[in-house]
Design an enzyme around this catalytic site. Structure first.
Site, PDB file in Angstrom:
ATOM      1  N   GLY A   1      16.677  25.045  60.046  1.00 47.88           N
ATOM      2  CA  GLY A   1      16.045  24.415  58.887  1.00 47.88           C
ATOM      3  C   GLY A   1      16.513  22.988  58.694  1.00 47.88           C
ATOM      4  O   GLY A   1      15.727  22.061  58.702  1.00 47.88           O
ATOM      5  N   PHE A   2      17.816  22.830  58.510  1.00 47.85           N
ATOM      6  CA  PHE A   2      18.446  21.516  58.303  1.00 47.85           C
ATOM      7  C   PHE A   2      17.929  20.818  57.057  1.00 47.85           C
ATOM      8  O   PHE A   2      18.082  19.620  56.906  1.00 47.85           O
ATOM      9  CB  PHE A   2      18.274  20.619  59.535  1.00 47.85           C
ATOM     10  CG  PHE A   2      18.442  21.350  60.845  1.00 47.85           C
ATOM     11  CD1 PHE A   2      19.654  21.955  61.148  1.00 47.85           C
ATOM     12  CD2 PHE A   2      17.398  21.465  61.754  1.00 47.85           C
ATOM     13  CE1 PHE A   2      19.813  22.657  62.329  1.00 47.85           C
ATOM     14  CE2 PHE A   2      17.555  22.168  62.935  1.00 47.85           C
ATOM     15  CZ  PHE A   2      18.764  22.766  63.228  1.00 47.85           C
TER      16      PHE A   2
ATOM     17  N   GLY B   1      20.784  30.214  60.021  1.00 54.72           N
ATOM     18  CA  GLY B   1      21.553  30.163  61.258  1.00 54.72           C
ATOM     19  C   GLY B   1      23.061  30.221  61.084  1.00 54.72           C
ATOM     20  O   GLY B   1      23.773  30.650  61.993  1.00 54.72           O
TER      21      GLY B   1
ATOM     22  N   ASN C   1      34.642  33.133  58.340  1.00 47.25           N
ATOM     23  CA  ASN C   1      34.488  33.658  59.697  1.00 47.25           C
ATOM     24  C   ASN C   1      34.675  32.497  60.671  1.00 47.25           C
ATOM     25  O   ASN C   1      33.751  31.727  60.910  1.00 47.25           O
ATOM     26  CB  ASN C   1      33.109  34.300  59.848  1.00 47.25           C
ATOM     27  CG  ASN C   1      32.923  34.970  61.202  1.00 47.25           C
ATOM     28  OD1 ASN C   1      33.374  34.447  62.226  1.00 47.25           O
ATOM     29  ND2 ASN C   1      32.253  36.111  61.220  1.00 47.25           N
TER      30      ASN C   1
ATOM     31  N   GLN D   1      28.908  26.650  63.533  1.00 50.49           N
ATOM     32  CA  GLN D   1      28.134  25.814  62.618  1.00 50.49           C
ATOM     33  C   GLN D   1      28.539  24.344  62.744  1.00 50.49           C
ATOM     34  O   GLN D   1      27.698  23.451  62.713  1.00 50.49           O
ATOM     35  CB  GLN D   1      28.353  26.307  61.186  1.00 50.49           C
ATOM     36  CG  GLN D   1      27.336  25.749  60.223  1.00 50.49           C
ATOM     37  CD  GLN D   1      27.534  26.276  58.814  1.00 50.49           C
ATOM     38  OE1 GLN D   1      28.504  26.946  58.518  1.00 50.49           O
ATOM     39  NE2 GLN D   1      26.602  25.968  57.953  1.00 50.49           N
TER      40      GLN D   1
ATOM     41  N   LYS E   1      34.640  26.035  50.475  1.00 49.27           N
ATOM     42  CA  LYS E   1      34.027  24.765  50.072  1.00 49.27           C
ATOM     43  C   LYS E   1      32.674  24.529  50.730  1.00 49.27           C
ATOM     44  O   LYS E   1      31.928  23.661  50.295  1.00 49.27           O
ATOM     45  CB  LYS E   1      34.952  23.613  50.435  1.00 49.27           C
ATOM     46  CG  LYS E   1      36.170  23.471  49.534  1.00 49.27           C
ATOM     47  CD  LYS E   1      36.927  22.236  49.991  1.00 49.27           C
ATOM     48  CE  LYS E   1      37.963  21.779  48.996  1.00 49.27           C
ATOM     49  NZ  LYS E   1      38.659  20.582  49.529  1.00 49.27           N
ATOM     50  N   GLY E   2      32.373  25.258  51.789  1.00 44.95           N
ATOM     51  CA  GLY E   2      31.112  25.014  52.489  1.00 44.95           C
ATOM     52  C   GLY E   2      31.315  24.006  53.594  1.00 44.95           C
ATOM     53  O   GLY E   2      32.112  23.082  53.474  1.00 44.95           O
TER      54      GLY E   2
ATOM     55  N   GLY F   1      28.401  23.335  56.087  1.00 39.66           N
ATOM     56  CA  GLY F   1      27.171  23.055  56.826  1.00 39.66           C
ATOM     57  C   GLY F   1      26.904  21.576  56.981  1.00 39.66           C
ATOM     58  O   GLY F   1      26.461  21.115  58.034  1.00 39.66           O
ATOM     59  N   GLU F   2      27.158  20.813  55.934  1.00 42.93           N
ATOM     60  CA  GLU F   2      26.806  19.395  55.961  1.00 42.93           C
ATOM     61  C   GLU F   2      27.923  18.542  56.536  1.00 42.93           C
ATOM     62  O   GLU F   2      27.679  17.634  57.330  1.00 42.93           O
ATOM     63  CB  GLU F   2      26.493  18.876  54.553  1.00 42.93           C
ATOM     64  CG  GLU F   2      25.799  19.848  53.644  1.00 42.93           C
ATOM     65  CD  GLU F   2      24.317  19.980  53.869  1.00 42.93           C
ATOM     66  OE1 GLU F   2      23.706  19.077  54.457  1.00 42.93           O
ATOM     67  OE2 GLU F   2      23.764  21.012  53.453  1.00 42.93           O
TER      68      GLU F   2
HETATM   69 MO1  MOS Z   1      20.713  21.202  53.974  1.00 36.39          MO
HETATM   70  S1  MOS Z   1      19.909  19.280  54.028  1.00 36.39           S
HETATM   71  O1  MOS Z   1      21.150  21.110  52.353  1.00 36.39           O
HETATM   72  O2  MOS Z   1      19.471  22.284  54.315  1.00 36.39           O
END
Ligand code: MOS
Length: 739
Positions: free
Chosen positions: A240-241, A468, A632, A639, A702-703, A705-706
């Protein structure tokens, strides 16, 4: 508590994926399904003067041609979700003859087969009255965001502390650099797709989405029907992104077409159409000027940003969001302007705001380090702040220095010789570069439900998505721990708007928000099971007080002597029906005001540049991150590797080029829109520092992905300078920039 959180277990949905049984939106082939194909505008601005629908309606298999001439008028009621631009009005499809940008959906052809629909869509003759669109950001006007005036949106444009301009003028050493970053499109492997089916006045949408509850709300507002009548289903998302956060026009079109013909309709965007109306990272311009004294102590930062938006909505790219707290500096000024163009509205793309914003900041700092004759890492260390100086409050946790140390050591930064062009491998020029990264630790209210079943399993539901990162797996781990059962007995389901509502699967907040909700729902279910046990007639805890019982390892015992251990399976069986726990999780407003919450990271890159033809290869990337608790590690690492690959694309490959005459994306296909493939992908090593943050959320996550994309392009650009001695102030950096 079992101890699944923190373990590198494999994906619980891995088998479904590798055996092809994981179903994606376009695979929900309802009986009697018809196929819809969007006809996209071939002008960039103007109006439609004619649509020769009758000619193609006679073609084989064609069921209907929808356009503004015959499409149902839709109410388009007000609905602004957290991922929608804070100001403006979304595109209304097939409601009038106006064309606002190249590729705008202006008709839909529905046929028995996809091939028939495509053939008819190509044959459909449309006439226009065309004008020349303004798509050149260099010559377009820049405007202050109305949303910022109203205090909405992520960027509080135009923030200042001290007197940054005066301090810059008086600085002993300074740099003043302008950057341009080209438009990017997300290009996930799975295209946008929706299968729409009406049953009476109820609508089911099997739709690729990172935010099913938002899609439900949006379609209900557009069609003017109650939200309970709209069901959005999205069990799997093929990347997605950010492009599947908003509900784009194709969803409306699929629902419109299905209602028009009275049959289920499948609508899948072509790769080309993914460049038209599904958001993109906006083209941005930035100026970063930094002043320092001779020792490298920063005295001034000026960060001015501007980014494209559409004419009809204000999308704000949070370019300057980290600038006020990243480094210690008494005088800081940031501004933001929008560049409205005749284009579709941009949207969030992985590391939105921070990725392009920190590119500029971190490259400018590298230039300053050279002027000061300082190691770029030392310059950053010298300006490490004690608190968030922008807000004047402490960080909930900040492991920046540990990230520098760990990343530098793993990378071998000490081997770097500072002079540009001083490192070689045979005839290749070698460069080492580094950059910092940061991303906010977001948290939005989330809900979850847990059903404890008589067979000892637990069924858990939350509307969330998994594009993902491994949401199915990580939530299963959290539930296993808080219920005290093995992961095999946890069944976690997501991706339905009928499930308890969750925030967007974006902004790196799923683990924090949904994870906290799952935890809370498990605790609620256990409390209810304890209550059920004391209500039993002739049970071991009958007539006791729940305060005198305690859950340990999935077993309920007497607090006094730890006897009478009963599993929830026993209690549920005795009761004869499932025990349901529900809960919401939200961040404590007081805590949120007391602490500045962000992830931090450091990225180190090695590049090799051919001195004759300037081919750039990224050879190695090391990332070190402080992201709180890692649920994990192997999934987290995976990721981050994905984020780094995205950063490589941003640094040296990705750009969407518009034809200045009509706004057409010239390279709207994967042959010319370059993304890193295996040969472009180097060795990547990812490390996490131990970080215990008690403030961010109950899980301490904290996350990530970004943040895994933030800083990558700057580290690579700085490495390219180190290799070649050339500064390129544009992304992507291409061969022609170096020759
Ligand atoms: Mo991400 S740009 O917050 O899917």
């Amino acid at each position: 508590m079992t101890n699944m959180v923190g373990q590198s277990i494999g994906r619980v949905d891995g088998r479904l994926k590798v055996t092809g049984r994981a179903r994606y939106a376009a695979e929900f082939n309802e009986p009697d399904l018809a196929h819809a194909v969007i006809v996209s505008s071939t002008i960039g601005l103007g109006s439609i003067t004619g649509i020769a629908a009758e000619e193609v309606e006679r073609m084989p298999g064609v069921i209907a041609v929808l356009s503004h001439k015959n499409a149902q008028r839709l109410p388009y009621g007000p609905n602004r979700q957290s991922i929608d631009p804070p100001y403006g009005e979304r595109l209304h499809v097939l409601q009038d003859d106006e064309v606002r940008f190249f590729g705008q959906p202006i008709a839909v052809v529905v046929a028995e087969t996809l091939e028939q629909a495509e053939r008819a869509a190509h044959a459909l003759k449309i006439t226009y009255s065309a004008r020349v669109p303004q798509v050149d950001p260099a010559t377009a006007e820049r405007v202050f965001p109305e949303a910022a005036r109203q205090g909405a949106g992520r960027v509080h444009a135009d923030v200042e502390r001290g007197d940054a301009i005066a301090a810059l003028r008086n600085a002993e050493v300074s740099v003043d650099v302008h950057f341009a970053i080209q438009r990017e499109n997300h290009n996930p492997m799975e295209p946008h797709a929706t299968v729409a089916k009406w049953e009476g006045d109820e609508l089911t949408l099997w739709s690729k989405s990172q935010f099913v509850v938002s899609e439900q709300a949006e379609i209900s507002a557009i069609f003017g029907i109650p939200a309970e009548k709209v069901h959005v289903v999205s069990p799997f998302v093929g990347g997605g992104f950010g492009t599947s956060l908003r509900t784009w026009p194709h969803v409306t079109l699929a629902a419109l077409a299905a209602r028009h013909i009275g049959r289920p309709v499948k609508l899948v965007l072509t790769r080309r159409q993914m460049f038209y109306t599904t958001g993109h990272r906006p083209f941005t311009l930035q100026r970063v000027a930094i002043g320092a004294d001779n020792t490298g102590k920063l005295t001034s930062i000026v960060h001015d940003g501007a980014g494209e938006t559409s004419r009809y909505e204000e999308f704000i790219e949070a370019l300057t969001s980290v600038t006020s707290f990243m480094y210690s500096c008494p005088n800081v000024r940031t501004t933001y302007r929008m560049i409205p163009l005749d284009t579709s509205t941009p949207t969030y793309m992985r590391g939105p705001g921070e990725a392009p914003g920190m590119h500029a900041l971190e490259c400018a700092l590298d230039e300053l380090a050279y002027k000061l004759n300082l190691d770029p890492l030392d310059l950053r260390r010298r300006n490490e702040p004690d608190i968030d100086e922008g807000r004047g409050i402490p960080f909930s946790s900040r492991s920046m220095l540990q990230c520098y140390e760990l990343g530098a050591e793993k990378f071998g930064w000490a081997r770097r010789t500072p002079t540009p062009r001083s490192m070689t491998d045979g005839r290749l020029l070698i460069g080492y570069g580094m950059a910092s990264g940061s991303y906010p630790c977001f948290f939005a209210p989330a809900n979850a439900q847990v059903r404890l079943m008589p067979d000892g399993t637990a069924e858990i539901e939350a509307a969330a998505s998994d594009m993902g990162p491994g949401t199915y797996t990580s939530m299963t781990q959290v539930a296993a721990d808080y219920l005290g059962i093995p992961i095999e007995r946890v069944k976690f389901a997501l991706g339905k708007s009928d499930f308890p509502a969750t925030p967007p699967h974006g902004g790196s907040m799923t683990m924090a928000s949904v994870g906290s909700a799952v935890r809370a729902a498990c605790l609620d279910a256990k409390a209810k099971a304890a209550e059920a046990s004391v209500r039993e007639v002739n049970g071991s805890f009958s007539a006791m007080r729940v305060e005198d019982l305690i859950w340990r390892e999935g077993s309920l015992s007497k607090l006094a002597d730890m006897t009478g251990g009963r599993s929830f399976q026993d209690i549920v069986s005795a009761q004869g029906s499932p025990i349901v726990g529900v809960a919401s999780a939200a961040r404590d407003v007081e805590v949120a005001g007391k602490y500045s919450m962000h992830s931090f990271g450091a990225v180190f890159a090695e590049v090799a540049v051919d001195p004759d033809v300037s081919i750039i290869r990224v050879r190695r990337v090391v990332g070190a991150y402080g992201v709180g608790k890692v649920v994990n590690p192997i999934l987290a690492k995976s990721q981050c590797i994905g984020g780094i690959i995205g950063g490589i694309g941003m640094a040296i490959m990705e750009r969407t080029v518009l034809d200045r005459r009509n706004g057409r994306p010239i390279n709207a296909h994967l042959a010319d829109y370059l993304v890193p493939v295996n040969l472009d992908t180097p060795r990547m090593d990812v490390f996490f520092v131990d970080e215990d943050d008690p403030h961010v959320n109950p899980l301490g996550v904290k996350g990530l992905g970004e943040i895994s994309l933030v800083g990558v392009s700057a580290a690579i650009a700085n490495a390219i300078f180190h290799a070649t001695g050339k500064r390129v102030h544009e992304l992507p950096i291409m061969i022609e920039n170096l020759i």
